[in-house]
Design a protein around this motif. Structure first.
Motif, PDB file in Angstrom:
ATOM      1  N   VAL A   1      -0.540   7.802   7.690  1.00  0.00           N
ATOM      2  CA  VAL A   1      -0.206   8.864   6.726  1.00  0.00           C
ATOM      3  C   VAL A   1       0.496   8.283   5.503  1.00  0.00           C
ATOM      4  CG1 VAL A   1       1.243  10.904   6.347  1.00  0.00           C
ATOM      5  CG2 VAL A   1      -0.133  10.728   8.427  1.00  0.00           C
ATOM      6  N   GLN A   2       1.450   7.383   5.743  1.00  0.00           N
ATOM      7  CA  GLN A   2       2.268   6.873   4.642  1.00  0.00           C
ATOM      8  C   GLN A   2       1.588   5.785   3.811  1.00  0.00           C
ATOM      9  OE1 GLN A   2       6.344   5.822   5.683  1.00  0.00           O
ATOM     10  NE2 GLN A   2       6.391   7.355   7.305  1.00  0.00           N
ATOM     11  N   TYR A   3       0.744   4.973   4.446  1.00  0.00           N
ATOM     12  CA  TYR A   3       0.290   3.763   3.760  1.00  0.00           C
ATOM     13  C   TYR A   3      -1.225   3.594   3.604  1.00  0.00           C
ATOM     14  CZ  TYR A   3       5.089   2.069   4.221  1.00  0.00           C
ATOM     15  OH  TYR A   3       6.443   1.926   4.132  1.00  0.00           O
ATOM     16  N   SER A   4      -2.031   4.201   4.467  1.00  0.00           N
ATOM     17  CA  SER A   4      -3.460   3.843   4.481  1.00  0.00           C
ATOM     18  C   SER A   4      -4.148   4.050   3.136  1.00  0.00           C
ATOM     19  CB  SER A   4      -4.202   4.609   5.581  1.00  0.00           C
ATOM     20  OG  SER A   4      -4.179   5.989   5.326  1.00  0.00           O
ATOM     21  N   ALA A   5      -3.756   5.072   2.391  1.00  0.00           N
ATOM     22  CA  ALA A   5      -4.396   5.336   1.098  1.00  0.00           C
ATOM     23  C   ALA A   5      -4.194   4.180   0.123  1.00  0.00           C
ATOM     24  CB  ALA A   5      -3.846   6.626   0.495  1.00  0.00           C
ATOM     25  N   TRP A   6      -3.086   3.457   0.295  1.00  0.00           N
ATOM     26  CA  TRP A   6      -2.757   2.385  -0.648  1.00  0.00           C
ATOM     27  C   TRP A   6      -3.470   1.072  -0.341  1.00  0.00           C
ATOM     28  CZ3 TRP A   6      -1.307   5.158  -4.277  1.00  0.00           C
ATOM     29  CH2 TRP A   6      -0.441   6.249  -4.094  1.00  0.00           C
ATOM     30  N   PHE A   7      -4.252   1.071   0.735  1.00  0.00           N
ATOM     31  CA  PHE A   7      -5.049  -0.119   1.043  1.00  0.00           C
ATOM     32  C   PHE A   7      -6.503   0.023   0.599  1.00  0.00           C
ATOM     33  CE2 PHE A   7      -1.829  -0.303   4.610  1.00  0.00           C
ATOM     34  CZ  PHE A   7      -1.099  -1.340   4.061  1.00  0.00           C
ATOM     35  N   ARG A   8      -6.874   1.181   0.106  1.00  0.00           N
ATOM     36  CA  ARG A   8      -8.283   1.411  -0.246  1.00  0.00           C
ATOM     37  C   ARG A   8      -8.766   0.480  -1.344  1.00  0.00           C
ATOM     38  NH1 ARG A   8      -7.706   7.942  -0.389  1.00  0.00           N
ATOM     39  NH2 ARG A   8      -7.544   8.278   1.868  1.00  0.00           N
TER      40      ARG A   8
ATOM     41  N   ASP B   1      16.168   2.232   0.585  1.00  0.00           N
ATOM     42  CA  ASP B   1      16.308   1.684  -0.766  1.00  0.00           C
ATOM     43  C   ASP B   1      15.066   0.891  -1.178  1.00  0.00           C
ATOM     44  OD1 ASP B   1      18.863   2.726  -0.945  1.00  0.00           O
ATOM     45  OD2 ASP B   1      19.825   0.893  -0.214  1.00  0.00           O
ATOM     46  N   ILE B   2      14.281   0.521  -0.181  1.00  0.00           N
ATOM     47  CA  ILE B   2      13.106  -0.326  -0.438  1.00  0.00           C
ATOM     48  C   ILE B   2      11.815   0.488  -0.499  1.00  0.00           C
ATOM     49  CG2 ILE B   2      11.786  -2.307   0.432  1.00  0.00           C
ATOM     50  CD1 ILE B   2      14.346  -3.223   1.863  1.00  0.00           C
ATOM     51  N   VAL B   3      11.736   1.528   0.307  1.00  0.00           N
ATOM     52  CA  VAL B   3      10.524   2.349   0.361  1.00  0.00           C
ATOM     53  C   VAL B   3      10.905   3.789   0.665  1.00  0.00           C
ATOM     54  CG1 VAL B   3      10.141   1.816   2.817  1.00  0.00           C
ATOM     55  CG2 VAL B   3       8.220   2.547   1.409  1.00  0.00           C
ATOM     56  N   SER B   4      10.201   4.729   0.019  1.00  0.00           N
ATOM     57  CA  SER B   4      10.497   6.148   0.241  1.00  0.00           C
ATOM     58  C   SER B   4       9.846   6.630   1.527  1.00  0.00           C
ATOM     59  CB  SER B   4       9.979   6.972  -0.941  1.00  0.00           C
ATOM     60  OG  SER B   4       8.552   6.961  -0.949  1.00  0.00           O
ATOM     61  N   GLU B   5      10.149   7.856   1.931  1.00  0.00           N
ATOM     62  CA  GLU B   5       9.606   8.407   3.176  1.00  0.00           C
ATOM     63  C   GLU B   5       8.089   8.552   3.143  1.00  0.00           C
ATOM     64  OE1 GLU B   5      11.465  12.024   4.284  1.00  0.00           O
ATOM     65  OE2 GLU B   5      13.440  11.115   4.616  1.00  0.00           O
ATOM     66  N   ASN B   6       7.531   8.713   1.940  1.00  0.00           N
ATOM     67  CA  ASN B   6       6.066   8.851   1.844  1.00  0.00           C
ATOM     68  C   ASN B   6       5.367   7.516   1.578  1.00  0.00           C
ATOM     69  OD1 ASN B   6       6.765   8.389  -0.776  1.00  0.00           O
ATOM     70  ND2 ASN B   6       5.778  10.220  -1.628  1.00  0.00           N
ATOM     71  N   GLY B   7       6.101   6.403   1.717  1.00  0.00           N
ATOM     72  CA  GLY B   7       5.488   5.083   1.606  1.00  0.00           C
ATOM     73  C   GLY B   7       5.462   4.499   0.211  1.00  0.00           C
ATOM     74  N   GLU B   8       6.191   5.096  -0.734  1.00  0.00           N
ATOM     75  CA  GLU B   8       6.204   4.572  -2.100  1.00  0.00           C
ATOM     76  C   GLU B   8       7.167   3.387  -2.195  1.00  0.00           C
ATOM     77  OE1 GLU B   8       7.259   5.963  -6.669  1.00  0.00           O
ATOM     78  OE2 GLU B   8       7.124   7.456  -5.068  1.00  0.00           O
ATOM     79  N   VAL B   9       6.659   2.272  -2.669  1.00  0.00           N
ATOM     80  CA  VAL B   9       7.450   1.046  -2.755  1.00  0.00           C
ATOM     81  C   VAL B   9       8.395   1.107  -3.958  1.00  0.00           C
ATOM     82  CG1 VAL B   9       7.343  -1.457  -3.095  1.00  0.00           C
ATOM     83  CG2 VAL B   9       5.648  -0.314  -1.639  1.00  0.00           C
ATOM     84  N   HIS B  10       9.668   0.810  -3.712  1.00  0.00           N
ATOM     85  CA  HIS B  10      10.652   0.707  -4.791  1.00  0.00           C
ATOM     86  C   HIS B  10      10.693  -0.759  -5.229  1.00  0.00           C
ATOM     87  CE1 HIS B  10      12.801   4.416  -2.860  1.00  0.00           C
ATOM     88  NE2 HIS B  10      11.744   4.758  -3.582  1.00  0.00           N
ATOM     89  N   TRP B  11       9.882  -1.094  -6.203  1.00  0.00           N
ATOM     90  CA  TRP B  11       9.706  -2.497  -6.588  1.00  0.00           C
ATOM     91  C   TRP B  11      10.994  -3.153  -7.075  1.00  0.00           C
ATOM     92  CZ3 TRP B  11       6.149  -5.815  -5.331  1.00  0.00           C
ATOM     93  CH2 TRP B  11       4.891  -5.348  -4.920  1.00  0.00           C
ATOM     94  N   GLN B  12      11.865  -2.362  -7.709  1.00  0.00           N
ATOM     95  CA  GLN B  12      13.119  -2.923  -8.206  1.00  0.00           C
ATOM     96  C   GLN B  12      13.950  -3.528  -7.069  1.00  0.00           C
ATOM     97  OE1 GLN B  12      14.326  -3.434 -11.227  1.00  0.00           O
ATOM     98  NE2 GLN B  12      16.269  -4.249 -10.415  1.00  0.00           N
ATOM     99  N   ALA B  13      13.900  -2.867  -5.899  1.00  0.00           N
ATOM    100  CA  ALA B  13      14.673  -3.346  -4.743  1.00  0.00           C
ATOM    101  C   ALA B  13      14.098  -4.648  -4.179  1.00  0.00           C
ATOM    102  CB  ALA B  13      14.694  -2.273  -3.653  1.00  0.00           C
ATOM    103  N   VAL B  14      12.867  -4.962  -4.552  1.00  0.00           N
ATOM    104  CA  VAL B  14      12.233  -6.207  -4.106  1.00  0.00           C
ATOM    105  C   VAL B  14      12.401  -7.299  -5.167  1.00  0.00           C
ATOM    106  CG1 VAL B  14      10.082  -7.311  -3.396  1.00  0.00           C
ATOM    107  CG2 VAL B  14      10.550  -4.945  -2.716  1.00  0.00           C
ATOM    108  N   THR B  15      12.068  -6.974  -6.408  1.00  0.00           N
ATOM    109  CA  THR B  15      12.076  -7.992  -7.470  1.00  0.00           C
ATOM    110  C   THR B  15      13.486  -8.470  -7.813  1.00  0.00           C
ATOM    111  OG1 THR B  15      12.084  -6.265  -9.184  1.00  0.00           O
ATOM    112  CG2 THR B  15       9.937  -7.126  -8.486  1.00  0.00           C
ATOM    113  N   GLU B  16      14.506  -7.675  -7.489  1.00  0.00           N
ATOM    114  CA  GLU B  16      15.866  -8.104  -7.798  1.00  0.00           C
ATOM    115  C   GLU B  16      16.292  -9.320  -6.957  1.00  0.00           C
ATOM    116  OE1 GLU B  16      18.255  -4.693  -7.021  1.00  0.00           O
ATOM    117  OE2 GLU B  16      18.331  -5.013  -4.845  1.00  0.00           O
ATOM    118  N   HIS B  17      15.503  -9.632  -5.944  1.00  0.00           N
ATOM    119  CA  HIS B  17      15.808 -10.791  -5.109  1.00  0.00           C
ATOM    120  C   HIS B  17      15.150 -12.073  -5.612  1.00  0.00           C
ATOM    121  CE1 HIS B  17      17.920  -8.641  -1.896  1.00  0.00           C
ATOM    122  NE2 HIS B  17      17.087  -7.646  -2.158  1.00  0.00           N
TER     123      HIS B  17
END
Length: 666
Positions: A90-97, A34-50
């Protein structure tokens, strides 16, 4: 100096509760899908709702938000631990560039797998500094002047536009707000021990950084913008930083023993010290300094609170008050205007070292640059780390019990203690001015070696026969030097040729070698130094222009490519050099004498400060005009002579008054 027995943590009770307990109170379990997809995409709604907001003003309710986000952080931490390195890449390194330092975030992932407390804290310090730098680059997509403080950067409208305000609120729960976890500040200022930083918060910031990268990519595609990274700060003149000998393995081993017994070290902070020394041994110089600087701040804070009798300030301040940090500890006065007692305990050399390496604008400002992500950690210089470690060792020695005296006399420690005791500031404006003076006189000293045509050619030019005007200028300079002679070292003066370049260089070296206290220079002194440095800069530029023009014109003369007017002008230039060299050296001598007697500026004397400043500015105007007249574009050598004559008259009058002042004051 002894540590109060009751002190087991540097975190105040409310801050300790916020960091170490609040986020563990809720035991909810969240599905990671519910927080992150299998390919590393963050579901921000599941975080900000807290996030929770106060009803009064709709600002973030940090207590409830930390409490609610605690289980989310735990889920993310467990998720990262379940991944192999390959899966994470594979899932996250591209998002740190977007941070311009992907390797650092992969390194933090490795650290989280073992959750060794000291390494987690180090990883978090590096991550937050790099993240701050990257967010500043994003800010500049829209804004102009990037805020210096992280809290102002995170609260900026510009980042809210790019990432969304609710996302920035999540980030502020963890870093940048004194009302939240404030992880960056409690670590970088040395308040938290390794055991007091939960690994799950490091995992959460790693996760949020990847999510920010995803949101940024969407924004860049939408606006067709390109993220530009600002260049790193580089330390060009490393040799200027070297005050201590190179540390060898034996010295570091002795330091490890010393850490165990020194009163300068909080026992809960011992792992940081040991990790810093290990990092130096392993040539991880940035890690070493990142670990060590907060520990220097902790030790000095203990000294500060002890000597100023304010033990309550040893702990983290509440959000409504300021932390006791390097900035305050190095000041002359406390907040209540009483004299800060720390300088008298540390003594002048140690204070000058701290000001040089931490505060002075032209120094390395190592803590600022590191903590704000402005330095390339991969190329951090050993020389700089060596100075910080060596200085730290001397403090460990100085503030230990009497039964550790053997350490101070150890053959590898004693040279460090000697170097520390005779340290002189290198980056205070007075020190920089001395350096400028010596560099300028070296440039002028090259003039006699420049290739020139014979004197017969010069004398053949109409108006230059006999050089009566030049002789008059040199005579005026000799008179001024005669006025100054009683205040100069006698062995630096030559009765036959008082303005001889070699003698003047020796004289300036000797005068500049005189120690002048640079701590807490009053404002009038700093104002004067600004003008003196500008004068010196102009003198140096004149010298460089003369060297360039002389070499160029000589080549053209020899090749016979100069037109008649150019030949005439070249010969006039050679004539002008005869008085320009001594006049520039005379000005440098006056500058140096002003520095040596700089303490007189703030004394109550008949000498009027504003008139003094006015005189200096008139000398500055003269040197600025010299730069213009001696430039290749102008070549106004006749005007230079007239200009110099007027300036020397003013200088002679000033010397009479100024030296009378010095005489009466001494």
């Amino acid at each position: 100096m002894a540590l109060p027995d009751a002190v087991s943590t540097c975190l105040s009770p409310p801050v300790h509760y916020m960091i170490c307990k609040l986020g563990f109170e809720k035991k909810d379990i969240y599905d990671i899908n519910d927080i992150v997809s299998e390919n590393g995409e963050v579901h921000w709604q599941a975080v900000t709702e807290h996030l929770h907001y106060l009803e009064s003003d709709q600002s973030v309710d940090y207590v409830k938000s930390v409490q609610s986000l605690g289980p989310v952080c735990e889920s993310i931490n467990l998720h990262f631990k379940s991944l192999t390195k390959e899966q994470f890449v594979v899932q996250y390194s591209a998002w740190f560039r977007w941070t311009n330092y992907t390797e650092l975030f992969l390194e933090v992932f490795d650290v989280l797998q073992y959750a060794q407390a000291t390494q987690v804290a180090l990883g978090l310090m590096k991550l937050t500094s790099c993240l701050e730098r990257a967010l500043g680059d994003v800010y500049l997509l829209i804004g102009k002047d990037c805020p210096f403080l992280l809290r102002d950067l995170l609260a900026s409208e510009q980042l809210g536009v790019v990432f969304g305000q609710d996302v920035m609120d999540v980030l502020r729960v963890f870093i940048g707000s004194p009302y939240g976890l404030n992880l960056r500040n409690v670590l970088w200022h040395g308040f938290a021990s390794p055991q007091e930083i939960p690994a799950k918060y490091c995992a959460m910031l790693l996760f949020l950084t990847a999510g920010l990268g995803q949101l940024l990519q969407t924004y860049l595609l939408k606006t067709k913008s390109i993220l530009v990274h600002r260049p790193y700060v580089t330390f060009i003149t490393l040799e200027e930083l070297v005050a201590f000998p190179d540390l060898n393995h034996e010295t570091l081993c002795v330091a490890e023993e010393l850490v165990q017994v020194s009163n300068f070290v909080f026992k809960s902070m011992l792992p940081f010290w040991m990790a810093a020394l290990t990092a130096f041994k392993q040539s991880r110089y940035a890690d070493c300094v990142i670990l060590l600087l907060p520990q220097l701040e902790v030790g000095l804070r203990l000294l500060f609170t002890t000597t100023n009798k304010c033990p309550n300030r040893l702990l983290t301040a509440e959000p409504s008050a300021l932390y006791t940090t390097f900035d305050e500890m190095l000041k002359k006065h406390l907040d209540n205007e009483e004299i800060n007692q720390l300088p008298s305990v540390l003594e002048e050399p140690a204070m000058e070292f701290l000001w040089d390496f931490l505060n002075h604008q032209e120094g390395p400002r190592i803590r600022d640059h590191l903590s704000h992500g402005e330095i390339n950690l991969k190329t951090f210089p050993r020389e700089l780390a060596n100075q910080i470690v060596a200085f730290a060792i001397t403090l460990l020695c100085r503030f230990s019990d009497e039964d550790t005296v053997a350490f101070k006399e150890h053959m590898v420690i004693k040279p460090l203690m000697n170097c520390a005791s005779c340290y002189r500031s290198r980056f205070h404006p007075i020190s920089r001015l001395k350096k400028q003076v010596l560099e300028c006189v070296k440039s002028i000293h090259l003039w006699p070696e420049l290739p020139t045509v014979s004197e017969e050619h010069v004398q053949a030019v109409k108006g230059l026969e006999g050089n009566t005007e030049t002789s008059s200028l040199i005579l005026k300079m000799a008179e001024i030097l005669c006025q100054l002679q009683q205040y100069l070292p006698q062995d630096c003066c030559s009765p036959d040729d008082p303005i001889n370049s070699v003698v003047t260089e020796r004289l300036l070296v000797k005068l500049c070698d005189k120690h002048i206290c640079t701590l807490y220079s009053p404002r009038p002194v700093l104002e004067v130094l600004v003008v003196l440095r500008k004068i010196c800069t102009q003198c140096h530029q004149v010298s460089e222009q003369v060297i360039t023009s002389t070499e160029l014109r000589y080549k053209q003369w020899m090749k016979k490519t100069l037109r008649s007017r150019q030949r005439h002008n070249y010969l006039r230039m050679l004539n002008s050099i005869k008085f320009l060299s001594p006049v520039l050296r005379l000005i440098l001598l006056l500058i140096t004498l002003e520095v040596v007697n700089v303490h007189l500026i703030c004394k109550k004397t008949p000498f009027d400060y504003q008139q003094y400043l006015k005189f200096l500015k008139s000398v500055l105007q003269y040197t600025e005009n010299l730069v213009t007249y001696t430039s290749p574009e102008k070549n106004k050598w006749d005007e230079t002579e007239e200009l110099t004559n007027k300036a020397l008259i003013k200088i002679r009058e000033f010397s009479d008054r100024k030296l009378t002042l010095i005489q009466s004051a001494t």
